[in-house]
Write an enzyme that holds these catalytic residues in place. Structure first.
Site, PDB file in Angstrom:
ATOM      1  N   ARG A   2      33.025  45.923  41.027  1.00 56.01           N
ATOM      2  CA  ARG A   2      33.565  45.513  42.324  1.00 56.01           C
ATOM      3  C   ARG A   2      34.526  46.490  42.978  1.00 56.01           C
ATOM      4  NH1 ARG A   2      34.449  39.197  41.575  1.00 56.01           N
ATOM      5  NH2 ARG A   2      32.211  38.946  41.401  1.00 56.01           N
ATOM      6  N   HIS A  20      40.305  38.373  46.504  1.00 54.08           N
ATOM      7  CA  HIS A  20      39.459  37.400  45.820  1.00 54.08           C
ATOM      8  C   HIS A  20      40.054  36.892  44.512  1.00 54.08           C
ATOM      9  CE1 HIS A  20      35.723  35.513  44.616  1.00 54.08           C
ATOM     10  NE2 HIS A  20      35.647  36.257  43.526  1.00 54.08           N
ATOM     11  N   ARG A  78      38.664  42.892  36.801  1.00 56.74           N
ATOM     12  CA  ARG A  78      37.890  41.832  36.141  1.00 56.74           C
ATOM     13  C   ARG A  78      36.391  42.045  36.319  1.00 56.74           C
ATOM     14  NH1 ARG A  78      35.884  36.482  38.197  1.00 56.74           N
ATOM     15  NH2 ARG A  78      36.290  37.496  40.188  1.00 56.74           N
TER      16      ARG A  78
HETATM   17  P1  FAD Z   1      42.110  26.635  40.304  1.00 54.80           P
HETATM   18  O1  FAD Z   1      40.720  26.203  40.109  1.00 54.80           O
HETATM   19  O2  FAD Z   1      42.381  27.445  41.510  1.00 54.80           O
HETATM   20  O3  FAD Z   1      43.047  25.351  40.336  1.00 54.80           O
HETATM   21  C1  FAD Z   1      44.408  25.477  40.699  1.00 54.80           C
HETATM   22  C2  FAD Z   1      45.051  24.111  40.702  1.00 54.80           C
HETATM   23  O4  FAD Z   1      46.458  24.262  40.720  1.00 54.80           O
HETATM   24  C3  FAD Z   1      44.719  23.239  41.898  1.00 54.80           C
HETATM   25  O5  FAD Z   1      44.487  21.928  41.439  1.00 54.80           O
HETATM   26  C4  FAD Z   1      45.983  23.261  42.737  1.00 54.80           C
HETATM   27  O6  FAD Z   1      46.209  22.101  43.515  1.00 54.80           O
HETATM   28  C5  FAD Z   1      47.023  23.358  41.644  1.00 54.80           C
HETATM   29  N1  FAD Z   1      48.317  23.888  42.085  1.00 54.80           N
HETATM   30  C6  FAD Z   1      48.614  25.140  42.491  1.00 54.80           C
HETATM   31  N2  FAD Z   1      49.914  25.225  42.817  1.00 54.80           N
HETATM   32  C7  FAD Z   1      50.450  24.001  42.615  1.00 54.80           C
HETATM   33  C8  FAD Z   1      51.740  23.442  42.792  1.00 54.80           C
HETATM   34  N3  FAD Z   1      52.783  24.149  43.267  1.00 54.80           N
HETATM   35  N4  FAD Z   1      51.921  22.133  42.495  1.00 54.80           N
HETATM   36  C9  FAD Z   1      50.894  21.374  42.039  1.00 54.80           C
HETATM   37  N5  FAD Z   1      49.654  21.849  41.861  1.00 54.80           N
HETATM   38  C10 FAD Z   1      49.441  23.143  42.148  1.00 54.80           C
HETATM   39  N6  FAD Z   1      34.858  33.179  38.817  1.00 54.80           N
HETATM   40  C11 FAD Z   1      33.793  33.258  37.992  1.00 54.80           C
HETATM   41  O7  FAD Z   1      33.956  33.427  36.786  1.00 54.80           O
HETATM   42  N7  FAD Z   1      32.535  33.140  38.493  1.00 54.80           N
HETATM   43  C12 FAD Z   1      32.286  32.951  39.817  1.00 54.80           C
HETATM   44  O8  FAD Z   1      31.141  32.832  40.219  1.00 54.80           O
HETATM   45  C13 FAD Z   1      33.380  32.894  40.704  1.00 54.80           C
HETATM   46  N8  FAD Z   1      33.189  32.757  42.030  1.00 54.80           N
HETATM   47  C14 FAD Z   1      34.285  32.597  42.841  1.00 54.80           C
HETATM   48  C15 FAD Z   1      34.065  32.348  44.205  1.00 54.80           C
HETATM   49  C16 FAD Z   1      35.148  32.104  45.027  1.00 54.80           C
HETATM   50  C17 FAD Z   1      34.922  31.847  46.490  1.00 54.80           C
HETATM   51  C18 FAD Z   1      36.462  32.114  44.503  1.00 54.80           C
HETATM   52  C19 FAD Z   1      37.635  31.834  45.382  1.00 54.80           C
HETATM   53  C20 FAD Z   1      36.677  32.389  43.165  1.00 54.80           C
HETATM   54  C21 FAD Z   1      35.582  32.628  42.331  1.00 54.80           C
HETATM   55  N9  FAD Z   1      35.770  32.877  40.974  1.00 54.80           N
HETATM   56  C22 FAD Z   1      34.678  32.985  40.150  1.00 54.80           C
HETATM   57  C23 FAD Z   1      37.100  32.834  40.375  1.00 54.80           C
HETATM   58  C24 FAD Z   1      37.313  31.455  39.710  1.00 54.80           C
HETATM   59  O9  FAD Z   1      36.734  30.470  40.510  1.00 54.80           O
HETATM   60  C25 FAD Z   1      38.786  31.148  39.533  1.00 54.80           C
HETATM   61  O10 FAD Z   1      39.438  32.223  38.932  1.00 54.80           O
HETATM   62  C26 FAD Z   1      38.980  29.916  38.649  1.00 54.80           C
HETATM   63  O11 FAD Z   1      38.191  28.862  39.117  1.00 54.80           O
HETATM   64  C27 FAD Z   1      40.438  29.532  38.611  1.00 54.80           C
HETATM   65  O12 FAD Z   1      40.548  28.311  37.932  1.00 54.80           O
HETATM   66  P2  FAD Z   1      41.991  27.720  37.613  1.00 54.80           P
HETATM   67  O13 FAD Z   1      41.759  26.462  36.882  1.00 54.80           O
HETATM   68  O14 FAD Z   1      42.819  28.758  36.991  1.00 54.80           O
HETATM   69  O15 FAD Z   1      42.642  27.447  39.050  1.00 54.80           O
HETATM   70  C1  SIN Z   2      30.513  36.007  42.995  1.00 54.09           C
HETATM   71  O1  SIN Z   2      29.758  35.067  42.858  1.00 54.09           O
HETATM   72  O2  SIN Z   2      30.210  37.081  43.507  1.00 54.09           O
HETATM   73  C2  SIN Z   2      31.896  35.836  42.503  1.00 54.09           C
HETATM   74  C3  SIN Z   2      31.884  35.948  41.051  1.00 54.09           C
HETATM   75  C4  SIN Z   2      33.265  36.157  40.555  1.00 54.09           C
HETATM   76  O3  SIN Z   2      34.210  36.249  41.313  1.00 54.09           O
HETATM   77  O4  SIN Z   2      33.389  36.254  39.338  1.00 54.09           O
END
Ligand code: FAD
Ligand code: SIN
Length: 550
Positions: free
Chosen positions: A309, A370, A405
């Site tokens: 990336r 991202h 990453r």
């Molecule tokens: P999140 O899923 O972001 O959850 C965060 C939580 O914390 C939420 O519930 C929020 O409300 C809560 N929170 C935050 N701050 C506070 C606060 N102050 N008080 C209370 N609650 C709070 N990764 C991959 O491996 N494969 C993919 O295909 C991929 N595609 C992606 C596509 C997109 C569009 C995006 C944005 C990301 C993508 N990623 C992908 C990255 C991946 O989705 C994220 O890194 C991962 O889902 C993060 O999970 P998490 O549980 O750490 O946080």
């Molecule tokens: C994507 O689907 O291109 C995002 C995958 C990722 O952020 O890991």
């Protein structure tokens, strides 16, 4: 899989003498927080597990994940060694090899668990999993659910959580700060030997009251920080809250200069967040072209459109600057459209909704912030530098990603580390007592903000500064300029924070400014170009391999 036998819910998250208490407190309801919750609830049916989220349960980065989850599940063509090598190559010298090995080798068992909990990944007619490919992967290994993998995972996890009566989810609770000895009147600095976490202060958005919540173990699973930038694929919730509050509590934060820009976010002027065009589309054969229709990637890297990336994002940035355009194009016109519609129905529909039939027209795309590769520094069990505070998911820096990453490694990392945090926390919970002498939140002397514009404008300024000076290509002058602007924003925001009633908007901007500061400061310390950090004043890699810890 049988859940614990249903019985009368215990007094879970109860208010006693104005005090909220729980055994396990989880901040965040994405893949990291929910997985930890399920594992802990199953192990301890008599203990209380409380999840706080600042929005609706499923409003998370997790829900928007598209491409899928990278995991070795084809023993014939793929191997742990290949996935480990791909991760290390992308990480450009800064991955912790031991952590990479842990995540890759433990990954298949963790993915099988969520499959057992009901997450569906696409299979072919013969019943074998369909595996996608993304930049930097040497094999087809990405399990996916069409182009809405995150939505499917979040759905399955939310369903699984509901099976456990000892888990309570409280939506619309905004966590403001971690409680430590500082709140008992002690001086806490970065060199205080044993900083302890006793719980959090959180704003209940239904009552507008700030409550103290005492917890044995606290898990930070608060996700990413894409909103630090003007253009991002991350939803509004991604404001770096967990990273900022851990830094304020004097916890260690690592590698924040490594912000990953996704090369292909849909370009729609003025729309935020940006809709992602998953890298899997390039994995299936789509080609990047500039405004003159030239396929430019082979001129930048022999891996062409499937280079890692950082390489692709920089190449696009350079083409946009060279040709004076706001975007480049992703050409899918030569692809099998029936297959495209089956694998990417959501992308097909989104493009159609804005007048782009991908069979006939190219998709305008541009890079967007991202993923935050750095974050709260943890060890191999997700333990942070603050006792009884764990971190996993995007807010954590475990050592897996290094300087960049590998695509689709983050969902896997969250699963593996949620499991490891749960295992370690289970050993500790029995010996932790609650600190009932913690004082209530003190709001005396504060008043309602007179003008909301002061807060919203600061957020906009911050995002502009970060996008203009701390984006894909950096240099010392731009970083210094960003730091001066951030200093000013920080001073203004602290003034506002001290004098006005706390609101989520105010806290988020304050957290974004802190996150911006951590990114700029780390970038200033790194006197080289490596992975996602590219500084034209130091275009080469230094021989010294170091992680920047603040
Ligand atoms: P999140 O899923 O972001 O959850 C965060 C939580 O914390 C939420 O519930 C929020 O409300 C809560 N929170 C935050 N701050 C506070 C606060 N102050 N008080 C209370 N609650 C709070 N990764 C991959 O491996 N494969 C993919 O295909 C991929 N595609 C992606 C596509 C997109 C569009 C995006 C944005 C990301 C993508 N990623 C992908 C990255 C991946 O989705 C994220 O890194 C991962 O889902 C993060 O999970 P998490 O549980 O750490 O946080
Ligand atoms: C994507 O689907 O291109 C995002 C995958 C990722 O952020 O890991």
């Amino acid at each position: 899989m049988p859940a614990v036998p249903h019985k009368e819910p215990p007094l879970l998250f109860y208010k006693l003498q104005e005090m909220l208490k729980t055994d396990f407190l989880i901040i965040g309801s994405g893949i990291a927080g929910l997985t930890f919750a399920v594992k802990t609830a199953k192990r301890f049916p008599d203990k209380t597990i409380t999840i706080l989220t600042k929005a609706n349960t499923d409003e998370t980065n997790t829900k928007y994940a598209q491409g899928g989850i990278a995991v070795v599940n084809d023993a014939v063509r793929d191997s742990f060694e290949k996935h480990i090598d791909d991760t290390l190559i992308a990480g450009d010298g800064l991955c912790n090899k031991e952590i990479v090995e842990i995540v890759v080798t433990e990954g298949p068992a963790r993915v099988n668990e969520i499959i057992a909990w009901g997450a569906n990944f696409d299979k072919d007619a013969g019943g074998d999993y369909m595996r996608g490919k993304e930049g930097g992967h040497s094999e087809f290994r990405i399990l996916h659910h069409k182009d809405i993998t995150g939505f499917e995972i979040e759905r399955a996890l939310v369903e699984e959580v509901k099976r456990y009566p000892n888990i309570q989810i409280h939506n619309h609770w905004f966590v403001i700060d971690i409680i430590t000895q500082h709140h008992l009147g002690m001086l806490v600095t970065k060199s205080t030997p044993d900083i302890e976490c006793y719980g959090v202060y959180a704003l209940n958005l239904q009552t507008n009251q700030i409550e103290k919540i005492l917890a044995g173990i606290t898990l930070m699973a608060s996700g990413g920080a894409g909103q630090t930038y003007r253009t991002t694929t991350n939803p509004k919730i991604a404001t770096g809250d967990g990273i900022a509050m851990t830094y304020r509590a004097k916890g260690r934060i690592e590698n924040m200069e490594f912000i990953q820009f996704h090369p292909t976010a849909l370009y729609e002027a003025g729309v935020s967040p940006s809709f992602l065009i998953t890298e899997a589309v390039r994995g299936d054969g789509a080609i990047l072209r500039n405004k003159d229709g030239e396929a430019f990637m082979p001129g930048y890297d022999q891996r062409a459109d499937l280079a890692p990336r950082d390489v692709v994002a920089r190449a696009i940035d350079s083409e946009m600057k060279r040709t004076g355009t706001e975007h480049v194009y992703l050409d899918c016109r030569h692809m099998d459209m029936e297959k495209f519609k089956t694998h990417f129905p959501n992308i097909y529909a989104k493009c159609k909704s804005i007048g782009i039939d991908v069979a006939e027209k190219m998709i305008p795309v541009a890079p967007a912030a991202h993923y935050c590769c750095g974050g709260i520094k943890t060890d191999e069990y997700g333990r942070t530098s603050i006792t009884n505070l764990y971190a996993c998911g995007e807010c954590a820096s475990t050592g897996l990603h290094g300087a960049n990453r590998l695509a689709s490694n983050s969902l896997l990392e969250a699963l593996v580390f949620a499991h490891r945090c749960a295992e370690d926390a289970a050993q500790r919970i029995g010996s932790i007592g609650l600190h009932e002498e913690i004082p209530d939140w003190n709001a005396s002397g504060t008043t309602q903000p007179r003008e909301m514009i002061l807060i919203t404008q600061s957020a906009k300024e911050l995002q502009l500064v970060m996008s203009d000076y701390v984006g894909i290509v950096r240099n010392d002058v731009r970083l210094q300029r960003a730091m001066s602007r951030l200093d000013l924003l920080h001073a203004e925001m602290e003034e506002l924070y001290k004098s006005t009633t706390v609101s989520p908007q105010l806290c988020e901007v304050r957290n974004l400014i802190t996150t911006g500061y951590l990114i700029v400061k780390s970038a200033q310390f790194r006197k080289e170009s490596r992975g996602l950090h590219y500084n034209t004043d130091y275009p080469n890699k230094s021989k010294l391999l170091q992680n920047i810890v603040l």
